[in-house]
Design a protein around this motif. Structure first.
Motif, mmCIF file in Angstrom:
data_model
loop_
_atom_site.group_PDB
_atom_site.id
_atom_site.type_symbol
_atom_site.label_atom_id
_atom_site.label_comp_id
_atom_site.label_asym_id
_atom_site.label_seq_id
_atom_site.Cartn_x
_atom_site.Cartn_y
_atom_site.Cartn_z
ATOM 1 N N ILE A 90 0.876 -1.184 0.000
ATOM 2 C CA ILE A 90 0.000 0.000 0.000
ATOM 3 C C ILE A 90 0.909 1.229 0.000
ATOM 4 O O ILE A 90 1.379 1.679 1.041
ATOM 5 C CB ILE A 90 -0.929 -0.004 1.231
ATOM 6 C CG1 ILE A 90 -1.610 -1.362 1.394
ATOM 7 C CG2 ILE A 90 -1.978 1.093 1.109
ATOM 8 C CD1 ILE A 90 -2.343 -1.536 2.693
ATOM 9 N N GLN A 91 1.143 1.763 -1.175
ATOM 10 C CA GLN A 91 2.227 2.724 -1.348
ATOM 11 C C GLN A 91 1.920 4.112 -0.813
ATOM 12 O O GLN A 91 2.821 4.935 -0.685
ATOM 13 C CB GLN A 91 2.605 2.799 -2.835
ATOM 14 C CG GLN A 91 3.166 1.477 -3.349
ATOM 15 C CD GLN A 91 3.336 1.462 -4.859
ATOM 16 O OE1 GLN A 91 3.129 2.466 -5.530
ATOM 17 N NE2 GLN A 91 3.708 0.307 -5.401
ATOM 18 N N ASP A 92 0.656 4.415 -0.535
ATOM 19 C CA ASP A 92 0.329 5.736 0.010
ATOM 20 C C ASP A 92 -0.073 5.643 1.487
ATOM 21 O O ASP A 92 -0.817 6.476 1.991
ATOM 22 C CB ASP A 92 -0.789 6.398 -0.801
ATOM 23 C CG ASP A 92 -2.065 5.553 -0.818
ATOM 24 O OD1 ASP A 92 -2.014 4.388 -0.370
ATOM 25 O OD2 ASP A 92 -3.107 6.045 -1.286
ATOM 26 N N SER A 93 0.434 4.642 2.177
ATOM 27 C CA SER A 93 0.066 4.401 3.575
ATOM 28 C C SER A 93 1.218 4.765 4.510
ATOM 29 O O SER A 93 2.359 4.954 4.076
ATOM 30 C CB SER A 93 -0.301 2.929 3.785
ATOM 31 O OG SER A 93 0.844 2.114 3.553
ATOM 32 N N PHE A 94 0.900 4.857 5.802
ATOM 33 C CA PHE A 94 1.917 4.979 6.836
ATOM 34 C C PHE A 94 1.475 4.124 8.012
ATOM 35 O O PHE A 94 0.335 4.239 8.481
ATOM 36 C CB PHE A 94 2.097 6.427 7.293
ATOM 37 C CG PHE A 94 3.339 6.635 8.119
ATOM 38 C CD1 PHE A 94 4.500 7.105 7.542
ATOM 39 C CD2 PHE A 94 3.355 6.332 9.476
ATOM 40 C CE1 PHE A 94 5.660 7.275 8.292
ATOM 41 C CE2 PHE A 94 4.500 6.498 10.239
ATOM 42 C CZ PHE A 94 5.653 6.974 9.641
ATOM 43 N N THR A 153 -0.064 14.166 13.651
ATOM 44 C CA THR A 153 0.115 15.483 13.032
ATOM 45 C C THR A 153 1.481 15.586 12.380
ATOM 46 O O THR A 153 1.630 16.093 11.266
ATOM 47 C CB THR A 153 -0.052 16.591 14.099
ATOM 48 O OG1 THR A 153 -1.346 16.483 14.696
ATOM 49 C CG2 THR A 153 0.101 17.967 13.467
ATOM 50 N N GLN A 154 2.492 15.083 13.070
ATOM 51 C CA GLN A 154 3.847 15.100 12.519
ATOM 52 C C GLN A 154 3.939 14.223 11.274
ATOM 53 O O GLN A 154 4.576 14.599 10.282
ATOM 54 C CB GLN A 154 4.841 14.630 13.582
ATOM 55 C CG GLN A 154 6.295 14.717 13.137
ATOM 56 C CD GLN A 154 7.251 14.274 14.242
ATOM 57 O OE1 GLN A 154 6.856 14.174 15.402
ATOM 58 N NE2 GLN A 154 8.491 14.005 13.861
ATOM 59 N N ILE A 155 3.294 13.035 11.319
ATOM 60 C CA ILE A 155 3.303 12.127 10.157
ATOM 61 C C ILE A 155 2.636 12.798 8.961
ATOM 62 O O ILE A 155 3.127 12.733 7.826
ATOM 63 C CB ILE A 155 2.591 10.804 10.506
ATOM 64 C CG1 ILE A 155 3.421 9.991 11.504
ATOM 65 C CG2 ILE A 155 2.320 9.982 9.252
ATOM 66 C CD1 ILE A 155 2.674 8.833 12.136
ATOM 67 N N LYS A 156 1.516 13.482 9.204
ATOM 68 C CA LYS A 156 0.811 14.148 8.098
ATOM 69 C C LYS A 156 1.660 15.259 7.494
ATOM 70 O O LYS A 156 1.723 15.421 6.264
ATOM 71 C CB LYS A 156 -0.514 14.708 8.605
ATOM 72 C CG LYS A 156 -1.343 15.338 7.492
ATOM 73 C CD LYS A 156 -2.666 15.880 7.993
ATOM 74 C CE LYS A 156 -3.442 16.508 6.842
ATOM 75 N NZ LYS A 156 -4.728 17.078 7.280
ATOM 76 N N PRO A 172 0.437 10.938 4.033
ATOM 77 C CA PRO A 172 -0.097 9.683 3.464
ATOM 78 C C PRO A 172 -1.604 9.772 3.256
ATOM 79 O O PRO A 172 -2.270 10.673 3.783
ATOM 80 C CB PRO A 172 0.242 8.652 4.544
ATOM 81 C CG PRO A 172 0.222 9.445 5.816
ATOM 82 C CD PRO A 172 0.706 10.829 5.474
ATOM 83 N N SER A 173 -2.133 8.834 2.482
ATOM 84 C CA SER A 173 -3.585 8.764 2.276
ATOM 85 C C SER A 173 -4.282 8.080 3.440
ATOM 86 O O SER A 173 -5.492 8.238 3.624
ATOM 87 C CB SER A 173 -3.899 8.012 0.979
ATOM 88 O OG SER A 173 -3.381 8.707 -0.119
ATOM 89 N N LYS A 186 -6.755 4.742 -1.571
ATOM 90 C CA LYS A 186 -7.908 5.403 -2.168
ATOM 91 C C LYS A 186 -8.629 4.523 -3.188
ATOM 92 O O LYS A 186 -9.745 4.837 -3.601
ATOM 93 C CB LYS A 186 -7.471 6.721 -2.825
ATOM 94 C CG LYS A 186 -7.002 7.775 -1.817
ATOM 95 C CD LYS A 186 -6.580 9.062 -2.503
ATOM 96 C CE LYS A 186 -6.152 10.110 -1.480
ATOM 97 N NZ LYS A 186 -5.706 11.366 -2.123
ATOM 98 N N ASP A 187 -7.969 3.431 -3.607
ATOM 99 C CA ASP A 187 -8.570 2.521 -4.585
ATOM 100 C C ASP A 187 -9.249 1.324 -3.923
ATOM 101 O O ASP A 187 -9.360 0.251 -4.543
ATOM 102 C CB ASP A 187 -7.506 2.021 -5.572
ATOM 103 C CG ASP A 187 -6.925 3.149 -6.408
ATOM 104 O OD1 ASP A 187 -7.624 4.168 -6.573
ATOM 105 O OD2 ASP A 187 -5.787 3.018 -6.886
ATOM 106 N N LEU A 188 -9.669 1.464 -2.672
ATOM 107 C CA LEU A 188 -10.388 0.365 -2.012
ATOM 108 C C LEU A 188 -11.596 -0.033 -2.858
ATOM 109 O O LEU A 188 -12.320 0.823 -3.367
ATOM 110 C CB LEU A 188 -10.862 0.797 -0.627
ATOM 111 C CG LEU A 188 -9.868 0.690 0.539
ATOM 112 C CD1 LEU A 188 -10.509 1.209 1.819
ATOM 113 C CD2 LEU A 188 -9.384 -0.724 0.732
ATOM 114 N N PRO A 189 -11.830 -1.339 -3.039
ATOM 115 C CA PRO A 189 -12.922 -1.768 -3.920
ATOM 116 C C PRO A 189 -14.292 -1.504 -3.327
ATOM 117 O O PRO A 189 -14.468 -1.466 -2.103
ATOM 118 C CB PRO A 189 -12.671 -3.276 -4.067
ATOM 119 C CG PRO A 189 -11.949 -3.658 -2.819
ATOM 120 C CD PRO A 189 -11.098 -2.472 -2.465
#
Length: 473
Positions: free
Chosen positions: A61-65, A117-120, A125-126, A238-241
């Motif tokens: 999941i490339q846009d995750s943290f 907040t720091q991660i964002k 990430p999405s 964001k592409d969850l089915p």
């Protein structure tokens, strides 16, 4: 006194042999028309910690943290198990619990707000995935209650997964994360009036696979005229089915039973019960089950399976009539046992940390049918195996190969038993027709290696070597 001690020792040895002899007879004498024998021992779960799922999910999941909330021990495990590269800035971090957190002197909400907040700000990430650990369970940290508040404040989705050591196997960490994501999947909208009906119902596949393997399986289904509506997880959160009552879902791995339950109960999806696409026979049965569920006539699968077996003819000669013993580690054991039986091996025992007989019902039925068709005895299936008893059974049965955790590999090798680490099957690409050779490369490697060694190296002890005598003090 010496005579009494000798008699006691002899009686103890006889009792131990009698206790281990009966399971041996059951394992060897079971017949193909019998039913599978399930046993449950009281062993510990000899497996990795489920938070190790972060290592492959953050890459998928490339846009995750991923934020693991735990103690220093969890951090040490992640560093050692995943080989953290400081300069690579991986998309996961450790929220380390200190004494103030455990004694409730610090405010959980404030600390997690500060971190998120720091991660964002740093990564944007999405989605942020909170991974709960044993400690968050013990101190009753209300992560599910905190997440919705911070979601609204930060305007970023937060998924909470409890991937702690209370699970049975380390692969169930992925199951926890996907089950939490399944609850956030959007609802499939009703079709608009006048919209032409699709060729078949929507199909969603759940389970984490490398992109190349996922594409190969999609192409296999495309040959049957089946289009995959979505994967969970996909490369982007964001592409969850879209899911709903009309959506058919199918799993890719046998350790995803919670995800299957969530999709059925909360999202009302239709679960396709199928063997898993491991080995040529399993891949064919998986595709056939999907075709049957969607009302599509399968075509050309017999030839595809034949070609896959033909491509590994050299490996089949090596494993033919060999015996194999699974100690149990990653919940892939039943699928691997079925594939090895079809390849001509005799499976003596299938140890497994946890068995969901409903989710794996098709796989168990196929294992039974494969044993009958190949003329092989049915294996004993032992849930929560006791490793001490397993070692005794291995000593009696002398299998040609034991699939085992890393802790037992070297001791068994020293006793002349060929071993293969079970964790390798988790990370190797073994799904589908195109990866059959990689699967049997793993299985045959220790057999090929030891065949090339001199005879005196088989047990790491040279014939005629002097044996050190114990001396009394």
């Amino acid at each position: 006194e010496a005579a009494t001690e000798a008699a006691t020792e002899a009686a103890t040895e006889a009792a131990t042999e009698a206790a281990t002899e009966e399971p041996m007879k059951q394992a060897v004498q079971a017949v193909g028309d019998a039913s599978l024998a399930f046993e449950c021992e009281t062993g510990n779960y000899h497996t990795f910690c489920p938070i190790s799922c972060v290592s492959w999910l953050y890459q998928k999941i490339q846009d995750s943290f991923f934020l693991v909330v735990g103690t220093k021990t969890c951090g040490y495990f992640l560093q050692n198990a995943m080989g953290v590269m400081i300069f690579a800035e991986p998309r996961y971090a450790m929220a380390e619990l200190e004494e103030g957190d455990i004694s409730a002197q610090l405010n959980d909400v404030e600390e997690l707000r500060r971190l998120c907040t720091q991660i964002k700000q740093d990564r944007n990430p999405s989605v942020i995935v909170w991974i709960g650990t044993c400690t968050t369970e013990i101190i009753k940290m209300d992560m599910e209650g905190i997440a919705p508040k911070l979601e609204k404040e930060l305007d970023i989705p937060i998924v909470v997964a409890r991937a702690n050591g209370l699970d049975y196997a380390f692969t169930q960490g992925e199951d926890s994360v996907l089950a939490a994501m399944a609850a956030k999947c959007p609802q499939l909208p009703a079709p608009l009036p006048g919209t032409p009906a699709p060729a078949h119902a929507p199909l969603v596949i759940f389970g984490s696979l490398p992109d190349s393997v996922a594409t190969q399986l999609e192409l296999e289904l495309k040959r049957q005229g089946i289009a995959v509506s979505g994967w969970m997880p996909s490369n982007r959160y964001k592409d969850l089915p879209e899911v709903g009552e009309e959506v058919h879902v199918v799993g890719i791995n046998p350790f995803l039973s919670r995800t299957a339950s969530t999709l059925m109960r909360r999202k009302k999806c239709k679960l396709i019960t199928a063997p898993f696409p491991i080995g040529p026979d399993g891949t064919r049965a998986w595709v056939e089950a999907i075709c049957k569920s969607l009302g599509v006539e399968p075509k050309g699968l017999e030839e595809r399976e034949r070609q896959a077996w033909e491509s590994i003819k050299d490996y089949l000669e090596i494993v033919k009539d060999k015996s194999i013993f699974f100690m149990g580690d990653n919940l892939l054991e039943v699928s691997l046992a079925r594939a090895m039986t079809r390849a001509g091996m005799t499976v003596l025992e299938v140890g497994i940390p946890y068995m969901d007989t409903r989710y794996q019902s098709a796989e168990l039925e196929m294992l039974k049918n494969t044993c009958r068709e190949m003329g092989k005895p049915l294996p004993r299936i032992v849930e929560k195996p006791d490793n001490y008893m397993q070692v005794q059974r291995i000593k009696e049965l002398r299998p040609d190969l034991a699939i085992t955790g890393m802790a037992h590999a070297n001791p068994l090798e020293a006793r002349g038993i060929n071993t293969k680490w079970s964790v390798e099957f988790t990370f190797q690409q073994i799904h589908g027709f195109t990866n059959v050779r990689d699967l049997f490369e793993l299985v045959t490697r220790p057999l090929r290696r030891n065949e090339s060694l001199p005879e005196e190296w088989q047990t790491f002890v040279k014939d005629g070597a002097p044996v050190a005598q114990a001396t009394g003090v």
